[in-house]
Design a protein around this motif. Sequence first.
Motif, PDB file in Angstrom:
ATOM      1  N   ILE A 624       0.867  -1.189   0.000  1.00 31.19           N
ATOM      2  CA  ILE A 624       0.000   0.000   0.000  1.00 31.19           C
ATOM      3  C   ILE A 624       0.898   1.231   0.000  1.00 31.19           C
ATOM      4  CG2 ILE A 624      -0.362  -0.112   2.534  1.00 31.19           C
ATOM      5  CD1 ILE A 624      -3.175   1.068   1.931  1.00 31.19           C
ATOM      6  N   ASP A 625       0.713   2.061  -1.043  1.00 33.60           N
ATOM      7  CA  ASP A 625       1.627   3.167  -1.335  1.00 33.60           C
ATOM      8  C   ASP A 625       1.128   4.477  -0.735  1.00 33.60           C
ATOM      9  OD1 ASP A 625       3.788   4.417  -2.437  1.00 33.60           O
ATOM     10  OD2 ASP A 625       3.222   4.079  -4.524  1.00 33.60           O
ATOM     11  N   ASP A 626       2.036   5.409  -0.523  1.00 32.80           N
ATOM     12  CA  ASP A 626       1.695   6.770  -0.074  1.00 32.80           C
ATOM     13  C   ASP A 626       0.816   6.755   1.167  1.00 32.80           C
ATOM     14  OD1 ASP A 626       3.039   7.495  -2.334  1.00 32.80           O
ATOM     15  OD2 ASP A 626       1.246   7.968  -3.492  1.00 32.80           O
ATOM     16  N   PHE A 627       1.069   5.846   2.068  1.00 33.04           N
ATOM     17  CA  PHE A 627       0.185   5.764   3.210  1.00 33.04           C
ATOM     18  C   PHE A 627       0.307   7.021   4.058  1.00 33.04           C
ATOM     19  CE2 PHE A 627      -1.718   4.567   7.149  1.00 33.04           C
ATOM     20  CZ  PHE A 627      -2.804   3.813   6.739  1.00 33.04           C
ATOM     21  N   ALA A 680       9.962   3.171   4.410  1.00 36.28           N
ATOM     22  CA  ALA A 680       9.955   4.632   4.464  1.00 36.28           C
ATOM     23  C   ALA A 680      10.391   5.159   3.104  1.00 36.28           C
ATOM     24  CB  ALA A 680      10.883   5.110   5.568  1.00 36.28           C
ATOM     25  N   GLU A 681       9.608   6.114   2.590  1.00 37.67           N
ATOM     26  CA  GLU A 681       9.885   6.646   1.245  1.00 37.67           C
ATOM     27  C   GLU A 681      10.578   7.987   1.316  1.00 37.67           C
ATOM     28  OE1 GLU A 681       6.904   5.805  -2.110  1.00 37.67           O
ATOM     29  OE2 GLU A 681       5.729   6.645  -0.480  1.00 37.67           O
ATOM     30  N   GLY A 682      11.386   8.256   0.314  1.00 42.46           N
ATOM     31  CA  GLY A 682      11.966   9.598   0.158  1.00 42.46           C
ATOM     32  C   GLY A 682      12.975   9.958   1.232  1.00 42.46           C
TER      33      GLY A 682
HETATM   34 CA    CA Z   1       4.984   6.460  -2.744  1.00 44.55          CA
END
Ligand code: CA
Length: 726
Positions: A624-627, A680-682
């Motif tokens: 699940i993306d951009d949570f 963790a993104e970015g």
């Molecule tokens: Ca994302």
Amino acid sequence: MYKNNIVDRGQLYFSLCQVAKQFESGLVILDAQQQHNIIFANNIFASMVEYSNDELIGSTLSLLTGPLTDSNSEALILESLQLGLSLKLSIFHYRKDQTAFWNELSILPIRDHESIVQFYIVAARDITDSINVEALITVEREAYSELEQGANITDVFEHLCRHIATTLQKKSYTCIFLINQNRLKLTASNALSEKMQKIFHMMDNLNVDYGSFLQAIRKERYIVHDLAQHSKEWAKILQQNGIEAIWHQAIKTPEGELVGIFSLFFEESIKLPRPSEIKFLDRVAPIITLALKYFNQKQEILQLAYYDEKTGLPNFALFQNELTQFYQEDYRGVICIIEPGEYQRVVDLYGRQGGDALLLQLAQRAMFIPAFENALIARYTNSSVILASKHTIDEELEGLLHEIIVEPFTIEGKSVYITLKIGTSNYGQFISSTEAVKRADTALSVSLKSAGTTMKVYDESQVQTLQLEMEVLSSFSYALKNMEFTPVLQPKVNIQTGQIEGFEALARWFSESLGFVSPAIFIPVAENTGNIHKVDRVILRKILAWQKTRQDTGKQMYQIAVNISPNHFYDPHFVENMKQLINEYGVEPRYIKFEITESVELENMIRAKGIINELKAFGIAMSIDDFGVGYSSLGYLKELPFDEIKIDKSFIDHLTDGRMNAVVRTLIQLSADLNMKSVAEGIETEEQHLELQKIGCQVGQGYYYYKPMTLSEVEQLLDYETLPPY
Ligand code: CA
Ligand code: C2E
Ligand code: CA
């Protein structure tokens, strides 16, 4: 000579009298030699003025003058009598009982053979009726032309009341009442004193039995010439306030329906109306009815032309007219176009009426915000409303608009929380109204692409972006056909050990005509035009082909995540198509992961759950993306069997903020409890990396470790690194 004259005069008089008696209108003879005294009056004249012959003889025409007689007309009569001239005029005269009438006089001097005026014959005719008719024709014409010019019915009726009062020449309060829910509502009057206002107020509180009153008046008119003789409570109130007599006249439609009354209130007791007055009242009533009907028809037409049929809100045409008015009055303010993010979804669930109800409530809430008290609010498109404030509103605007969605909306009895997409622009002075609306629209287009409630203020660059989007759209099919879309890979790194665990595939587009186009531009365009599944498939194909060669050449295999748009995810053939594609390449499904953006659509839990389970059963991993962006609901996590949760960059950017840090910790803990991997993104800095390491995040992705790389770059990287198998 003198004798002759006498004979002559006597003969003359005699023959005049003979004529006068035969005459079919009123006629008097005045003696030119004796102060213009009346020396003869025929019966018609006597009954017209209601004086006896005895009273008339010896007096003059001024016997008939009264308070409202025009002095100029009187002077003209005197002049003609002095100079021996004939004259025809209309003058306001009074009968013996002091009731007034319009008297048309024709004065003719009668000369003897020596040309000396001996007598005057005065023919008189009561022309009240025709004067009244003329007045009514004027009134009627004026009423229509006022209505034509957009006057409201109260103004027209007030004008009418004044006119009636003048024409009747009676001191009265002339009022028009319309029936509203079986009660009489004062709509207009000639000149209401405070006293009368008070009376009506008292009467209104009386709870008069309007039913029986209206029943009584249904018979054309209701006249009380002496209220003292009436014992009803309303009569007493009127009397205590100095009203002595009333005339009520029914106002009915041609079909006989009673729609109101028009009333005259007199401060002195008064005779019963004369036939001419009754005729007049009878003629006034239909004018009121017709004016009312005409007004209502006009209103209906206006309603159709200027109001939205579904919500009753003003439509854009009215908005434009009124905004032009704002410009003329030199106002400057802000235009906001507001669209509920969930409009389409509400329509899907509750039908068009649901969407209409949502917009209506939205508009009503906006109207209740004090800062928008005098603002224009209208329906703009099917899914949006437009607002123009009368004053500039700066920083507070976003906060004000937020108030609209604090409480849930009620649609078909259900509570619905919504988000708002808002585009704004200033208007006034150097920006035309059309341009201002266009700008707000541009800003809205940008806002629509963001998650959650967002307000965008117009700026120049948005136009360029939109233009680029148009170009993107037109180059799209070419790009798909010629395989201009290629994936780049960004490693997903084990935060604790630094090892590469897998990759995310990100689409890149090098367009032959446009050059490099950022995914931030073309992904939304593809989503909005229903093309995204094509992009997703192209990327997946290229990834599968790459995986296949690695598999065939015995190289180390990594799991690669591809992004799947929610629209694509819900496509009825999605699961089947994906399985087929993966089978086609013969790559083991466990080397593929799907990243699905968290969106409002995932709220459709049951469907989502079914799809995820099918894919997992096949062997594909799910992420699940951009949570945390927009529709965050921890409820998802418990319900949906994802393998991985990707915590959005916006949280990672604010790890130093205590509250955000706590949220991230909670997410990591929760995903661990639910057996999901946290990513963790970015991640861009060492600090972030160390903090995430400390709080136990498993996987990281970001420029701090690796930027997205081409497939051959990844190939090289993996060849150099000797990594333990995944
Ligand atoms: Ca994302
Ligand atoms: P996403 O899925 O959240 O992808 C992560 C984005 O963050 C990528 O942007 C990536 O290049 C960028 N990124 C990675 N590390 C960092 C960092 O340290 N700092 C910053 N500032 N950014 C970092 P990109 O490639 O521009 O993609 C943007 C979005 O477009 C993606 O967000 C994804 O939602 C969408 N997208 C990309 N490729 C596809 C695709 O093939 N299909 C679909 N449906 N969507 C795609
Ligand atoms: Ca992603």
